[in-house]
Scaffold this active site. Sequence first.
Site, PDB file in Angstrom:
ATOM      1  N   ASP A  76      -8.800  -5.268  -5.938  1.00  0.00           N
ATOM      2  CA  ASP A  76      -8.422  -4.037  -5.222  1.00  0.00           C
ATOM      3  C   ASP A  76      -9.044  -2.832  -5.947  1.00  0.00           C
ATOM      4  O   ASP A  76      -8.761  -2.603  -7.123  1.00  0.00           O
ATOM      5  CB  ASP A  76      -6.890  -3.929  -5.208  1.00  0.00           C
ATOM      6  CG  ASP A  76      -6.368  -2.817  -4.301  1.00  0.00           C
ATOM      7  OD1 ASP A  76      -7.105  -1.854  -4.045  1.00  0.00           O
ATOM      8  OD2 ASP A  76      -5.212  -2.928  -3.862  1.00  0.00           O
ATOM      9  N   SER A 122       0.848  -1.190   0.000  1.00  0.00           N
ATOM     10  CA  SER A 122       0.000   0.000   0.000  1.00  0.00           C
ATOM     11  C   SER A 122       0.890   1.249   0.000  1.00  0.00           C
ATOM     12  O   SER A 122       1.775   1.347  -0.846  1.00  0.00           O
ATOM     13  CB  SER A 122      -0.931  -0.044   1.220  1.00  0.00           C
ATOM     14  OG  SER A 122      -1.929   0.939   1.128  1.00  0.00           O
ATOM     15  N   ARG A 172     -13.171   6.505   8.714  1.00  0.00           N
ATOM     16  CA  ARG A 172     -12.760   5.101   8.698  1.00  0.00           C
ATOM     17  C   ARG A 172     -13.816   4.224   8.018  1.00  0.00           C
ATOM     18  O   ARG A 172     -13.482   3.220   7.389  1.00  0.00           O
ATOM     19  CB  ARG A 172     -12.500   4.617  10.125  1.00  0.00           C
ATOM     20  CG  ARG A 172     -11.895   3.233  10.203  1.00  0.00           C
ATOM     21  CD  ARG A 172     -10.528   3.164   9.530  1.00  0.00           C
ATOM     22  NE  ARG A 172      -9.806   1.942   9.817  1.00  0.00           N
ATOM     23  CZ  ARG A 172      -8.518   1.758   9.554  1.00  0.00           C
ATOM     24  NH1 ARG A 172      -7.816   2.712   8.993  1.00  0.00           N
ATOM     25  NH2 ARG A 172      -7.920   0.625   9.849  1.00  0.00           N
ATOM     26  N   HIS A 177      -7.965  -4.656  -1.402  1.00  0.00           N
ATOM     27  CA  HIS A 177      -6.693  -4.046  -1.034  1.00  0.00           C
ATOM     28  C   HIS A 177      -6.063  -4.728   0.182  1.00  0.00           C
ATOM     29  O   HIS A 177      -4.841  -4.833   0.276  1.00  0.00           O
ATOM     30  CB  HIS A 177      -6.919  -2.557  -0.760  1.00  0.00           C
ATOM     31  CG  HIS A 177      -5.659  -1.800  -0.514  1.00  0.00           C
ATOM     32  ND1 HIS A 177      -4.648  -1.719  -1.458  1.00  0.00           N
ATOM     33  CD2 HIS A 177      -5.204  -1.098   0.566  1.00  0.00           C
ATOM     34  CE1 HIS A 177      -3.653  -0.999  -0.973  1.00  0.00           C
ATOM     35  NE2 HIS A 177      -3.952  -0.617   0.249  1.00  0.00           N
ATOM     36  N   ASP A 178      -6.896  -5.173   1.117  1.00  0.00           N
ATOM     37  CA  ASP A 178      -6.383  -5.784   2.351  1.00  0.00           C
ATOM     38  C   ASP A 178      -5.753  -7.154   2.164  1.00  0.00           C
ATOM     39  O   ASP A 178      -5.268  -7.748   3.145  1.00  0.00           O
ATOM     40  CB  ASP A 178      -7.518  -5.904   3.387  1.00  0.00           C
ATOM     41  CG  ASP A 178      -7.638  -4.652   4.258  1.00  0.00           C
ATOM     42  OD1 ASP A 178      -6.810  -3.733   4.094  1.00  0.00           O
ATOM     43  OD2 ASP A 178      -8.560  -4.606   5.092  1.00  0.00           O
TER      44      ASP A 178
END
Lengths: 494, 494
Positions: A441, A224, A293, A475-476
């Site tokens: 992603d 990232s 968040r 993405h994680d």
Amino acid sequence: MSHRLLTAITRSIARPSRRIVVGAIRSSSTCNDPKHSKQPHFPCVDAHAARESRLAASISSSSPDQSQSGPEPPYARPNPASYHTYHHPSPLPLAYYPTPLPSFNIAYESWGTLSPSKDNVILLHTGLSASSHAASTPLNPADGWWEKFIGPGKALDTNQFFIICTNVLGGCYGSTGPSSIEPATGKPWATRFPILSIFDMINAQFCLLDHLGIKKLYASVGCSMGAMQSLAAGWLHPERVGKIVSISGTARSSPSAVAMRFAQRSVLMADPNWNHGFYYDGLPPHTGMKLARQIATITYRSGPEWDQRFSRKLRPLPETDLPAPGFPRTPALCPDFLIETYLDHQGEQFCLKYDANSLIYISKAMDLFDMTLPTLKSLNLKTSSPSSTQNGVNPDAQQHKTSHSKSHPPPVNPPPHLSDLAAGMAPLAHIPTLVLGVQSDILFTVEQQRELADALRMSGNENVSYYELGGVWGHDTFLIDVLNVGGAIRGFLS
Amino acid sequence: MSHRLLTAITRSIARPSRRIVVGAIRSSSTCNDPKHSKQPHFPCVDAHAARESRLAASISSSSPDQSQSGPEPPYARPNPASYHTYHHPSPLPLAYYPTPLPSFNIAYESWGTLSPSKDNVILLHTGLSASSHAASTPLNPADGWWEKFIGPGKALDTNQFFIICTNVLGGCYGSTGPSSIEPATGKPWATRFPILSIFDMINAQFCLLDHLGIKKLYASVGCSMGAMQSLAAGWLHPERVGKIVSISGTARSSPSAVAMRFAQRSVLMADPNWNHGFYYDGLPPHTGMKLARQIATITYRSGPEWDQRFSRKLRPLPETDLPAPGFPRTPALCPDFLIETYLDHQGEQFCLKYDANSLIYISKAMDLFDMTLPTLKSLNLKTSSPSSTQNGVNPDAQQHKTSHSKSHPPPVNPPPHLSDLAAGMAPLAHIPTLVLGVQSDILFTVEQQRELADALRMSGNENVSYYELGGVWGHDTFLIDVLNVGGAIRGFLS
């Protein structure tokens, strides 16, 4: 009681009490409540005021010492014994300003054993909000954010390598950032802190490496934002970086990623507690942080994952709220679907764990990251490459060659910026680089991974390893997929 | 001055003045400003307070008549002469409540000429925030939201069809919604308004059709949420709908779309002005609306469009702010990239044009939309289908057949919910349906379009026309692409 503390309490108490008064006026106007519904309740909204009250109460019960600097969330009271801190007493040049940062601290942790010749070092770069605690240590036995990737026989093998992870410049876990005290004023920098570049973060890290006597990294590894740093390290110090690992990163932030981070900064900066960034003697913008968040979490995972994990399931109701047999369940405007409770929970967990200004500054640094040659030329940067010009840009960079093999044909109709990117990345042409991306992603899209690999190859880099992963984790993936992400890294580093 | 007005002014003035005082304290604490930066300025944040002050000023200068109901954004002062209003004096059953809505209004407009036999009617359904003003009329000559699609020889051909577009139940442009007066109390419903289903909206529209003496629609046409309505119309009244057009819609909202709408509702409901929905005698949650629209805009377009349109371009600086020659441009935390100024502008334009509660209620209705059989069975719904059971569900629905042709093979390994969806959609099996989606749509993904077409075919529908469009416009393609979207509709309707 200090003036600051008094101000903080006044601010914190003013809002909830106003809410309560207004609510009372409203409820008297709805005594003829219709048959449809009870007076509406919004626990998800009231949670913000309740958190505010808890924080305000924690001020008034805090000791005089603590009150000197206001009520501090946990991140602002780290245990300095749980990591190492390097203090750099002299100025750090900055990419966007003629005036340097006067001095700074870098918090770091390490794993494995430094070889006598100091040639087995891996510098691991973090994502946006992670600390230096990538894995457990004797000083801090809690699991780190990459626990499963670091250790004997793991992707970053501590039997072989000495791994260093820092908290980034601009962060809030021990390194200097907006929440740090500005030497000239003795007060927190807040938004008088200079806007940082990813390159500034790297320069700070290399001051630490100099201090440790480490001349050359075996590898620079990051995921990232850490992947951006990994590439920037190679660009600034091509002779000091042996290999580069870029997982789910980019060499040029896309407008859609900027848009998603802009939305987060906007909700954060609109929180009245943010107060132009000067909240360190008051209450932090916890509501804005929660909302930011929630948005971020949407960009970290993927729709297909949520289809599998949550589908359209609703949260279980307490027995007292169950509908009568034969009647439908009444929906709620507060979280009702499991996907909503998940996002709410992610926001709630994070909102006091990280400094809001650090989030704003570091996300902005990500937006600004762009390794195309014209952008690099416009910055106040110096590289350690002997072939570099005074302003850090290689004059031969424009004359790039391509290194595409048959299995990696050059892109058809490359957009103009791809040539600029290849030119900008010329200093990395001799550094073996692993580029790994994930098809699900939505933040660092697979198109950006291909762009990065293409630009490196067009710059003449003949040692680009490129992988795309499937799966639904978005993405994680780099936090989860030990088998595939870990395997690729291990193979590349060995 | 009324009590309400006084309350509103007090609320509106309290916050900006608090901000100013706090700001003044801060600036005095930064007189030893460091070399780095001037005292930071945040015009994007101050814009919220400035808007608040303008709104507060508009209250105090408003006439006594207007002040009776507080300061009203433009949507709350529509010109009733610019559209038609149907008042339904009797109760409307609701999907989620045993108690009906006591009465309601539906605003509508029309184009073309109703045939003597009333058999040329197209009911056009809107997206989330659009009004009945789909195209210009003699009563309202301003361009409508689908101006290029409605008219002589256009996609909805007024030489042939009589087109009706309504403002949805729950909206704020003339139809009954949370901002309307509740008969029992004489005050705005606010969040005491019942949570609506897409099916409730359709039932209200069909009351209007009954009133107009229209027994059967030539077609039910809609895009985005309008596509949901279009399908729901066919489900509730299969004998009264000749054809269905679904553009960029879905029969089952996905968790990722719920997530994106949840993020919007969250920022809106966190705005202190929202006040649990009871803001109609005060100031509206304009900041929350702006932030919500910024998030929504991200979901309406696409990354590839922004790559082409904005790339990484920065906003032009006024000459006074240009950096000295040889120095880099200093970045800003407020909008700096063109993509950021674009999102900021979209939010600013929208934040006073639509009622916040309508946005919350209608986006929730979209989240709740799910035509799988178990969900339909759980609702309080009745269809006009003679083959339906008492609770509106066809008992033969589970025994669906498939109608996939060689060019449309049945899905491999269909997920369990697809069978449930096919079963739920059985009442539509005899209605020719156009399903059109866009590959760059991230809100109603192309996978959802395929799911919808598959479910219809599995339900036995042998007249499903299915198209996917390329291009970079994302979800908003239906507003832009006259050639391809318009062409497909025109061909299907003819």
